[in-house]
Scaffold this motif. Structure first.
Motif, PDB file in Angstrom:
ATOM      1  N   THR A  64      -4.807  69.147   6.970  1.00  0.00           N
ATOM      2  CA  THR A  64      -5.099  68.552   5.669  1.00  0.00           C
ATOM      3  C   THR A  64      -5.477  69.676   4.713  1.00  0.00           C
ATOM      4  O   THR A  64      -6.379  70.464   4.990  1.00  0.00           O
ATOM      5  CB  THR A  64      -6.252  67.528   5.774  1.00  0.00           C
ATOM      6  OG1 THR A  64      -5.868  66.539   6.736  1.00  0.00           O
ATOM      7  CG2 THR A  64      -6.512  66.870   4.438  1.00  0.00           C
ATOM      8  N   GLY A  68      -6.114  67.394  -0.150  1.00  0.00           N
ATOM      9  CA  GLY A  68      -6.049  66.145   0.585  1.00  0.00           C
ATOM     10  C   GLY A  68      -4.685  65.809   1.158  1.00  0.00           C
ATOM     11  O   GLY A  68      -4.516  64.770   1.779  1.00  0.00           O
ATOM     12  N   GLU A  69      -3.699  66.695   0.966  1.00  0.00           N
ATOM     13  CA  GLU A  69      -2.350  66.451   1.492  1.00  0.00           C
ATOM     14  C   GLU A  69      -2.311  66.763   2.987  1.00  0.00           C
ATOM     15  O   GLU A  69      -2.788  67.804   3.420  1.00  0.00           O
ATOM     16  CB  GLU A  69      -1.348  67.341   0.759  1.00  0.00           C
ATOM     17  CG  GLU A  69       0.059  67.218   1.272  1.00  0.00           C
ATOM     18  CD  GLU A  69       1.014  68.250   0.668  1.00  0.00           C
ATOM     19  OE1 GLU A  69       2.191  68.211   1.045  1.00  0.00           O
ATOM     20  OE2 GLU A  69       0.578  69.080  -0.139  1.00  0.00           O
ATOM     21  N   ALA A  70      -1.764  65.830   3.774  1.00  0.00           N
ATOM     22  CA  ALA A  70      -1.602  66.055   5.210  1.00  0.00           C
ATOM     23  C   ALA A  70      -0.244  66.700   5.442  1.00  0.00           C
ATOM     24  O   ALA A  70       0.782  66.194   4.994  1.00  0.00           O
ATOM     25  CB  ALA A  70      -1.709  64.744   5.971  1.00  0.00           C
TER      26      ALA A  70
END
Length: 133
Positions: A64, A68-70
């Motif tokens: 992550t 906040g991007e996985a």
């Protein structure tokens, strides 16, 4: 230095990116022209360098980002996007991340000047082989 004008060259390396012992095997084509599929070679230090944009490459589980991007783990596959004269480097897209590879790597590979290449073609061709294109 004088940089190679061609972006494809025969180099004394195997498919794993390791330098071949002198005169023991056919040389490999290292093709860094736009659109060529490439992969990061085994033994890279991407995880050890801890650069946030690349932490998913070689990871064992999703990463992550601070935003906040996985990002799903990737083995290090990608494509050559283009060559930049201004930056003297190849622009690569590896597992969705932009990377640059300096032209000096190609010049050094042609001489057999480094022990292990950072990238190789995903399906490398060797001296005497043709791609059908």
């Amino acid at each position: 230095p004088v940089w190679p004008k061609a972006h494809r060259a025969l180099v004394p390396y195997g498919a794993d990116g390791r330098r071949l012992p002198g005169g023991t095997a056919r040389r490999m084509w290292l093709d860094l022209r736009a659109g060529q599929e490439v992969r990061i070679t085994p033994g890279h230090n991407i995880q050890g360098a801890k650069q946030p944009a690349y932490m998913h490459i070689g990871a064992k589980k999703p990463i992550t980002t601070k935003g906040g991007e996985a990002r799903q783990p990737g083995v290090g596959l990608g494509k050559v996007q283009k060559y930049s004269n201004a930056a003297c480097s190849f622009l690569l897209n590896i597992e969705g991340a932009q990377m640059r590879l300096g032209i000096w790597w190609l010049e050094s590979a042609m001489r057999g000047g480094i022990e292990v290449l950072p990238i190789v073609n995903s399906k490398p061709l060797f001296e005497g082989e043709t791609s059908g294109t």
